[in-house]
Design a protein around this motif. Structure first.
Motif, PDB file in Angstrom:
ATOM      1  N   THR A   1       0.838  -1.193   0.000  1.00 20.40           N
ATOM      2  CA  THR A   1       0.000   0.000   0.000  1.00 20.40           C
ATOM      3  C   THR A   1       0.877   1.249   0.000  1.00 20.40           C
ATOM      4  N   TYR A   2       0.364   2.272  -0.622  1.00 16.41           N
ATOM      5  CA  TYR A   2       1.065   3.550  -0.683  1.00 16.41           C
ATOM      6  C   TYR A   2       1.259   4.105   0.731  1.00 16.41           C
ATOM      7  N   GLY A   3       2.434   4.682   0.971  1.00 18.50           N
ATOM      8  CA  GLY A   3       2.712   5.295   2.265  1.00 18.50           C
ATOM      9  C   GLY A   3       3.259   4.326   3.292  1.00 18.50           C
ATOM     10  N   HIS A   4       3.458   3.082   2.894  1.00 21.34           N
ATOM     11  CA  HIS A   4       3.987   2.056   3.784  1.00 21.34           C
ATOM     12  C   HIS A   4       5.277   1.522   3.190  1.00 21.34           C
ATOM     13  N   ASP A   5       6.300   1.336   4.012  1.00 21.86           N
ATOM     14  CA  ASP A   5       7.575   0.822   3.516  1.00 21.86           C
ATOM     15  C   ASP A   5       7.488  -0.666   3.238  1.00 21.86           C
ATOM     16  N   GLY A   6       7.629  -1.031   1.984  1.00 23.44           N
ATOM     17  CA  GLY A   6       7.664  -2.432   1.594  1.00 23.44           C
ATOM     18  C   GLY A   6       6.317  -3.127   1.678  1.00 23.44           C
ATOM     19  N   ALA A   7       6.383  -4.457   1.599  1.00 28.81           N
ATOM     20  CA  ALA A   7       5.173  -5.277   1.666  1.00 28.81           C
ATOM     21  C   ALA A   7       4.764  -5.476   3.120  1.00 28.81           C
TER      22      ALA A   7
END
Length: 134
Positions: free
Chosen positions: A108-114
């Motif tokens: 998701t956008y705004g989150h680092d990585g999976a």
């Protein structure tokens, strides 16, 4: 700011346009940014702007076939924001756990990585993906 006033000022409706809009264009940009951040590229889009949020993501006309594996192989689900994964926490987690169980990334956008839905303690864990953290 748009203002609609009716019948002698009895009811007033205010709408504010915010810089961080949730328009389809902004969400598409966010999805592309999130995909690039994990080295992915988009192979298909599932837009469901005209579908009620109360509809289960798996049965929605556009994302449903992807979630039911009817569109061919893919490695990740990328969303503009965690709250775009489902209408409520149950939908959000069901979608996330489906991706985890199928060994697919959830991004998701705004989150680092999976997202790591097996981790209940870190900012990438399941409690955070749907806003359950305190």
């Amino acid at each position: 700011m748009n203002t609609n006033v009716s019948n002698h000022n009895r009811r007033v409706r205010l709408s504010r346009v915010k810089p961080a809009t949730s328009s389809s264009e902004r969400q598409r940009e966010n999805v592309l940014t999130a995909a690039v951040s994990v080295g992915a590229h988009i192979i298909g889009w599932a837009d469901d702007w005209e579908v009620s949020g109360a509809t289960d993501p798996v049965t929605r006309p556009s994302p449903g076939p992807w979630l039911r594996d009817e569109r061919g192989p893919y490695d990740a689900l990328v969303a503009a924001a965690a709250d775009r994964l489902g209408r409520n926490v149950v939908d959000c987690l069901n979608t996330g756990y489906k991706m985890r169980d199928e060994k697919k990334m959830l991004v998701t956008y705004g989150h680092d990585g999976a997202w790591d839905l097996d981790d209940f303690t870190s900012p990438t864990g399941s409690h955070h993906v749907c806003g359950l953290s305190t």
